[in-house]
Motif scaffolding. Structure first.
Motif, PDB file in Angstrom:
ATOM      1  N   THR A  39      77.050  37.782 -20.371  1.00  0.00           N
ATOM      2  CA  THR A  39      76.449  36.455 -19.999  1.00  0.00           C
ATOM      3  C   THR A  39      75.120  36.903 -19.156  1.00  0.00           C
ATOM      4  N   TRP A  85      73.374  39.477 -19.292  1.00  0.00           N
ATOM      5  CA  TRP A  85      72.310  40.003 -20.278  1.00  0.00           C
ATOM      6  C   TRP A  85      71.687  38.974 -21.277  1.00  0.00           C
ATOM      7  N   CYS A  86      72.664  37.970 -21.703  1.00  0.00           N
ATOM      8  CA  CYS A  86      71.926  36.949 -22.618  1.00  0.00           C
ATOM      9  C   CYS A  86      71.387  35.775 -22.020  1.00  0.00           C
ATOM     10  N   ARG A 108      67.882  34.415 -22.881  1.00  0.00           N
ATOM     11  CA  ARG A 108      67.810  33.842 -24.107  1.00  0.00           C
ATOM     12  C   ARG A 108      68.296  32.488 -24.266  1.00  0.00           C
ATOM     13  N   THR A 112      71.570  26.552 -27.688  1.00  0.00           N
ATOM     14  CA  THR A 112      71.412  27.430 -26.083  1.00  0.00           C
ATOM     15  C   THR A 112      72.446  26.691 -25.381  1.00  0.00           C
TER      16      THR A 112
END
Length: 369
Positions: free
Chosen positions: A23, A25-26, A29, A37
């Protein structure tokens, strides 16, 4: 993997940590505008929360042994499939053996032995699992023909019989008390109060349903005395339990003095709790409903030659006043003793304080002969 295994807890914790890392890390984005998103962020947060709560729940369950299996948790558990009587005509089937958590484990004449069995009631036709602790003396030379006093030990609801082995440590406590010459060697028959999982039968003979009172009050001691070296007279048998199991111990002891001489209720209830877990226990039978209220029974039914020990706390227990009323209502030939702690909740910590003196009390009122 079983839900009480360490591996399950470790996997749940690792899954939570891994998903949290993913979570983080992403997240850049997923910080963009757009429904996709937004749903991604919501999904990851919900998934982390679910895994976190699962990890905590599994860890607590492993410590407290509230549920012993996935089937029990989801209400899929069925009754024991009993394929008839074992050799010698006994309504007991040996499933396996395990070592008590005491010095000398693996050598029954030093540590004793725990046997897992299935036991079937002749009258009730109920079949259910149990653990039987046999003390070291049971296997020692010179005791080959000796009969031993025995006690039925019940956990609460929805607890598992494993609670009595691990969380409440009955075999280890009994072994230690005998080693310290504070009590006599006893056979312990460790079970949960429900015999028709997932229903909380509360030791009631349910019209058209499980005959739980008959099982504990008449069948169980007869079945076990046909397999193990214990007697069949009331002075040979005691009963002890906590919470719902404590209610059962007092109820069966009060209403079946022909079977049990002494009963212990740790933080006991004094009447059955009717809820979604119990269902309708009485089906309109008002007499049985009143009879299952132990305080009513003490006032309106004959009291046998039985001994009772009840426990409560001045702070932390909800049964203090009911326990005091129970004590006041016990009349000769019945007898009552009590333990009242200054502080103690409805939990394993409290019961582990009360179990050693309770076993000593029980032992002093039973005989193997």
């Amino acid at each position: 993997m079983g839900m009480t295994s360490t591996s399950v807890v470790v996997l749940a914790v690792l899954g939570t940590v891994l998903l949290f890392a993913v979570t983080v890390w992403c997240w850049p984005r997923l910080a963009r505008q757009g429904w996709g998103t937004v749903l991604g962020r919501v999904g990851l947060v919900c998934a982390i929360q679910a895994l976190l709560f699962s990890s905590v729940g599994l860890a607590v369950n492993r410590e407290m042994l509230i549920y012993g299996s996935w089937d029990e948790l989801f209400g899929w558990e069925k009754g024991v499939d009993f394929d008839g009587k074992s050799a010698g005509g006994s309504a007991v089937q040996l499933i396996g053996k395990q070592k008590p958590d005491v010095p000398g484990a693996g050598k029954p004449h030093i540590s004793g032995e725990i046997q897992k069995i299935n036991v079937r009631g002749e009258r009730s036709r109920i079949a259910t699992p149990a653990y039987v602790y046999l003390p070291p003396e049971y296997f020692q030379k010179g005791y080959e023909k000796k009969t031993f006093p025995a006690a039925v030990v019940l956990t609460g609801f929805p607890g598992t019989a494993e609670n009595l082995l691990k969380g409440l440590r009955y075999p280890k406590t009994a072994w230690t008390q005998v080693k310290q010459k504070k009590m006599q060697p006893m056979i312990l028959v460790m079970m949960r109060p429900t015999v028709a999982p997932p229903r909380n039968t509360q030791c009631v003979d349910i019209p058209g349903g499980p005959q739980t009172e008959t099982f504990f009050g008449k069948d169980l001691t007869k079945a076990l005395s046909g397999t193990y070296r214990t007697g069949t007279k009331p002075r040979n048998w005691g009963f002890i339990g906590d919470s719902t199991g404590g209610y059962c111990a007092l109820k069966i002891g009060l209403q079946h003095p022909e079977t049990y001489a002494a009963s212990v209720g740790l933080s006991a209830d004094y009447k059955p709790e009717i809820d979604k877990d119990s269902g309708d226990l009485f089906h309109g039978n008002k007499r049985e409903e009143k009879r299952s209220d132990l305080l009513w029974s003490l006032d309106h039914l004959p009291q046998g030659n039985s001994s009772f020990l009840v426990t409560t706390s001045k702070q932390g227990e909800s049964n203090l006043k009911a326990t005091q009323r129970f004590i006041a209502k016990v009349k000769a030939p019945a007898r009552v003793s009590s333990i009242t702690l200054d502080n103690g909740g409805h939990n394993f910590k409290t019961w582990n304080r009360e179990i050693p003196p309770s076993l000593r009390w029980l032992s002093s009122r039973l005989s193997g002969e």
